[in-house]
Write an enzyme that holds these catalytic residues in place. Sequence first.
Site, mmCIF file in Angstrom:
data_model
loop_
_atom_site.group_PDB
_atom_site.id
_atom_site.type_symbol
_atom_site.label_atom_id
_atom_site.label_comp_id
_atom_site.label_asym_id
_atom_site.label_seq_id
_atom_site.Cartn_x
_atom_site.Cartn_y
_atom_site.Cartn_z
ATOM 1 N N LYS A 1 -0.008 -0.076 14.904
ATOM 2 C CA LYS A 1 1.332 -0.213 15.487
ATOM 3 C C LYS A 1 1.526 -1.455 16.350
ATOM 4 O O LYS A 1 2.666 -1.868 16.591
ATOM 5 C CB LYS A 1 1.645 1.019 16.361
ATOM 6 C CG LYS A 1 1.888 2.293 15.558
ATOM 7 C CD LYS A 1 3.073 2.161 14.656
ATOM 8 C CE LYS A 1 3.062 3.201 13.536
ATOM 9 N NZ LYS A 1 3.530 2.640 12.297
ATOM 10 N N PRO B 1 -5.402 0.202 18.167
ATOM 11 C CA PRO B 1 -5.009 -0.166 16.791
ATOM 12 C C PRO B 1 -5.149 0.968 15.769
ATOM 13 O O PRO B 1 -4.852 0.775 14.597
ATOM 14 C CB PRO B 1 -5.942 -1.319 16.440
ATOM 15 C CG PRO B 1 -6.945 -1.416 17.517
ATOM 16 C CD PRO B 1 -6.520 -0.582 18.650
ATOM 17 N N TYR C 1 -9.678 5.641 7.126
ATOM 18 C CA TYR C 1 -9.939 5.931 8.551
ATOM 19 C C TYR C 1 -10.990 7.039 8.566
ATOM 20 O O TYR C 1 -10.782 8.094 7.957
ATOM 21 C CB TYR C 1 -8.669 6.419 9.240
ATOM 22 C CG TYR C 1 -7.578 5.370 9.382
ATOM 23 C CD1 TYR C 1 -6.753 5.028 8.324
ATOM 24 C CD2 TYR C 1 -7.377 4.719 10.602
ATOM 25 C CE1 TYR C 1 -5.754 4.070 8.451
ATOM 26 C CE2 TYR C 1 -6.369 3.757 10.744
ATOM 27 C CZ TYR C 1 -5.572 3.440 9.668
ATOM 28 O OH TYR C 1 -4.578 2.490 9.812
ATOM 29 N N TYR D 1 3.375 6.533 10.225
ATOM 30 C CA TYR D 1 2.571 5.383 9.792
ATOM 31 C C TYR D 1 3.468 4.292 9.199
ATOM 32 O O TYR D 1 3.263 3.111 9.446
ATOM 33 C CB TYR D 1 1.529 5.830 8.759
ATOM 34 C CG TYR D 1 0.412 4.830 8.545
ATOM 35 C CD1 TYR D 1 0.420 3.952 7.461
ATOM 36 C CD2 TYR D 1 -0.666 4.753 9.439
ATOM 37 C CE1 TYR D 1 -0.602 3.029 7.270
ATOM 38 C CE2 TYR D 1 -1.688 3.833 9.248
ATOM 39 C CZ TYR D 1 -1.650 2.975 8.163
ATOM 40 O OH TYR D 1 -2.654 2.061 7.975
ATOM 41 N N HIS E 1 0.850 -1.190 0.000
ATOM 42 C CA HIS E 1 0.000 0.000 0.000
ATOM 43 C C HIS E 1 0.882 1.235 0.000
ATOM 44 O O HIS E 1 1.801 1.350 0.805
ATOM 45 C CB HIS E 1 -0.919 0.009 1.228
ATOM 46 C CG HIS E 1 -2.099 -0.893 1.084
ATOM 47 N ND1 HIS E 1 -3.381 -0.505 1.340
ATOM 48 C CD2 HIS E 1 -2.176 -2.181 0.673
ATOM 49 C CE1 HIS E 1 -4.214 -1.501 1.099
ATOM 50 N NE2 HIS E 1 -3.499 -2.535 0.707
HETATM 51 P P1 FAS Z 1 0.046 -12.274 21.266
HETATM 52 O O1 FAS Z 1 -0.950 -11.903 22.322
HETATM 53 O O2 FAS Z 1 -0.359 -12.281 19.840
HETATM 54 O O3 FAS Z 1 0.607 -13.752 21.577
HETATM 55 C C1 FAS Z 1 0.882 -14.142 22.904
HETATM 56 C C2 FAS Z 1 0.851 -15.666 22.951
HETATM 57 O O4 FAS Z 1 1.255 -16.075 24.265
HETATM 58 C C3 FAS Z 1 -0.551 -16.219 22.730
HETATM 59 O O5 FAS Z 1 -0.526 -17.236 21.758
HETATM 60 C C4 FAS Z 1 -0.963 -16.754 24.105
HETATM 61 O O6 FAS Z 1 -1.791 -17.897 24.025
HETATM 62 C C5 FAS Z 1 0.385 -17.102 24.716
HETATM 63 N N1 FAS Z 1 0.371 -17.090 26.177
HETATM 64 C C6 FAS Z 1 -0.267 -16.229 27.008
HETATM 65 N N2 FAS Z 1 -0.036 -16.567 28.301
HETATM 66 C C7 FAS Z 1 0.769 -17.679 28.281
HETATM 67 C C8 FAS Z 1 1.340 -18.502 29.292
HETATM 68 N N3 FAS Z 1 1.137 -18.242 30.590
HETATM 69 N N4 FAS Z 1 2.107 -19.557 28.921
HETATM 70 C C9 FAS Z 1 2.327 -19.805 27.595
HETATM 71 N N5 FAS Z 1 1.803 -19.069 26.585
HETATM 72 C C10 FAS Z 1 1.038 -18.013 26.944
HETATM 73 N N6 FAS Z 1 -2.376 -4.718 16.126
HETATM 74 C C11 FAS Z 1 -2.324 -4.025 14.968
HETATM 75 O O7 FAS Z 1 -1.233 -3.623 14.562
HETATM 76 N N7 FAS Z 1 -3.462 -3.792 14.256
HETATM 77 C C12 FAS Z 1 -4.688 -4.270 14.679
HETATM 78 O O8 FAS Z 1 -5.694 -4.065 14.027
HETATM 79 C C13 FAS Z 1 -4.786 -5.013 15.862
HETATM 80 N N8 FAS Z 1 -5.982 -5.532 16.294
HETATM 81 C C14 FAS Z 1 -6.029 -6.229 17.470
HETATM 82 C C15 FAS Z 1 -7.239 -6.791 17.952
HETATM 83 C C16 FAS Z 1 -7.265 -7.496 19.165
HETATM 84 C C17 FAS Z 1 -8.571 -8.103 19.651
HETATM 85 C C18 FAS Z 1 -6.099 -7.641 19.930
HETATM 86 C C19 FAS Z 1 -6.122 -8.362 21.271
HETATM 87 C C20 FAS Z 1 -4.902 -7.103 19.468
HETATM 88 C C21 FAS Z 1 -4.868 -6.413 18.226
HETATM 89 N N9 FAS Z 1 -3.668 -5.889 17.724
HETATM 90 C C22 FAS Z 1 -3.591 -5.200 16.562
HETATM 91 C C23 FAS Z 1 -2.461 -6.083 18.431
HETATM 92 C C24 FAS Z 1 -1.969 -7.491 18.149
HETATM 93 O O9 FAS Z 1 -1.869 -7.703 16.775
HETATM 94 C C25 FAS Z 1 -0.697 -7.674 18.908
HETATM 95 O O10 FAS Z 1 0.154 -6.544 18.785
HETATM 96 C C26 FAS Z 1 0.066 -8.901 18.512
HETATM 97 O O11 FAS Z 1 -0.788 -10.013 18.626
HETATM 98 C C27 FAS Z 1 1.275 -8.991 19.414
HETATM 99 O O12 FAS Z 1 1.840 -10.226 19.245
HETATM 100 P P2 FAS Z 1 2.508 -11.003 20.499
HETATM 101 O O13 FAS Z 1 3.363 -10.057 21.240
HETATM 102 O O14 FAS Z 1 3.083 -12.243 19.925
HETATM 103 O O15 FAS Z 1 1.302 -11.323 21.494
HETATM 104 C C1 PHB Z 2 -6.569 -4.220 9.996
HETATM 105 O O1 PHB Z 2 -6.553 -4.420 8.772
HETATM 106 O O2 PHB Z 2 -6.936 -5.096 10.811
HETATM 107 C C2 PHB Z 2 -6.123 -2.874 10.518
HETATM 108 C C3 PHB Z 2 -5.486 -1.997 9.664
HETATM 109 C C4 PHB Z 2 -5.065 -0.763 10.152
HETATM 110 C C5 PHB Z 2 -5.307 -0.430 11.471
HETATM 111 C C6 PHB Z 2 -5.936 -1.323 12.334
HETATM 112 C C7 PHB Z 2 -6.353 -2.562 11.847
HETATM 113 O O3 PHB Z 2 -4.909 0.788 11.947
#
Ligand code: FAS
Ligand code: PHB
Length: 403
Positions: A300, A296, A204, A394, A75
């Site tokens: 980031k 989000p 957005y 961004y 993009h």
């Molecule tokens: P994660 O949370 O992805 O992974 C952590 C892992 O550790 C999981 O698999 C979990 O099961 C495991 N774990 C937890 N406790 C444990 C334990 N005690 N023992 C062993 N394993 C354990 N970011 C964006 O950039 N854009 C978005 O749109 C966006 N949307 C999101 C929506 C939601 C609902 C959430 C919750 C987050 C969103 N995020 C978004 C942020 C998200 O993408 C995170 O930044 C990303 O998953 C981070 O990755 P990890 O640090 O690997 O953590």
């Molecule tokens: C997404 O595609 O899930 C997305 C993209 C940009 C954002 C947040 C979520 O800022």
Amino acid sequence: MNTLNTQVAIIGAGPSGLLLGQLLAKQGIDNIIVERVSGEYVLGRIRAGILEQGFVDLVREAGVNERMDKEGHVHEGFDISYYGQVFNINIKELTEGKTVMCYGQTEITRDLMEAREAAALTTYYESSDTAIHDAKSDAPYVTFEHGGESYRLNCDVVVGCDGFHGVSRQTIPAEQRTEHERVYPFGWLGLLSDTPPVSDELIYCKTKRGFALASMRSETRSRYYLQVPLDHKVEEWTDERFWEELKKRLPEEMAARLVTGPSIEKSIAPLRSFVCEPMQWGNLFLVGDAAHIVPPTGAKGLNLAASDVATLYKLLCKAYGEGDMSVLQRYSEIALRRVWHGERFSWWMSNMLHDFDEQEVGGMQKATFDQFMTSELDFFLNHQAGKQVIATQYVGMPYENID
Ligand code: FAS
Ligand code: PHB
């Protein structure tokens, strides 16, 4: 008790843990991952979609980029619409050539999982009672239960990639850590559908009805978000209600061409800004959501996790390469510099684009706050320098060189 030995014990098989494990293995640094749930469960989480160039480069360095390069979409810009006016942020022009990649977190995680399995690297899925011991010593270890058996995993360092609700941050004594937090008075209702995206770039939207975001996963799969009050439950939102509300928040010409269809995933995520300082304690290192959370709005979250991985990976290679583990003590300071840039940008974008249904926001009446934020957005979108600031953040601040 089964005893295992490795160099780096990683807790969590989300994108952080899997990416770090893959990079370290390519450098001959042995690692074992302990994960609480099954691989299928990890893949069932629908989350991020935008990858910064730094993240893309890391995935290439890990040798896991084949599908991303084939199916990901580069993009060169995105739109911000406010009160119906649409402004394009041409990030490629404004950052002298930088772009972002649209490729779902689920897909990156799947690619990393498959690569780890193909390399016969060890991951203990569906483990429980994970605990970190002697993190302040030179011989930390992790205990956990798996398949009805108890394990002790001896290692040089423990890396907490276990997300916001994991065990690693809690292992740092409360008096040793400072936690910064802002919980937002709304959530994001996300919907995934096998319908063509309403636009080939992200939009957005700031509206009097609240924020909306139009994103995508491919030419046939769309990802949409609506700001909703914190007390809403996803069951209250039928697909029909979602599409009707989205049409009211998209710019008119885009609402007119919106293709709707059945949701394949729908969920509400709370929004918070959170940082734990420091991001390390002895030989325990926090990476990604274990250490920080962003709303989000700035895309980031996943990208800050990737820059933590990059920093720790380079320091671990240096430490093992030079036989001097003391270099690892630089991790938290380096990682936090970039984390705070991402936190500020995400907080700023969230303040400007959402409708805060609090009577008082930031210590002032809502109407006054709204006026300040609308004027802020109006200034940045109507000045080249303002657009450049948004574009520069961004695409992501550069990763620090580890000399
Ligand atoms: P994660 O949370 O992805 O992974 C952590 C892992 O550790 C999981 O698999 C979990 O099961 C495991 N774990 C937890 N406790 C444990 C334990 N005690 N023992 C062993 N394993 C354990 N970011 C964006 O950039 N854009 C978005 O749109 C966006 N949307 C999101 C929506 C939601 C609902 C959430 C919750 C987050 C969103 N995020 C978004 C942020 C998200 O993408 C995170 O930044 C990303 O998953 C981070 O990755 P990890 O640090 O690997 O953590
Ligand atoms: C997404 O595609 O899930 C997305 C993209 C940009 C954002 C947040 C979520 O800022």
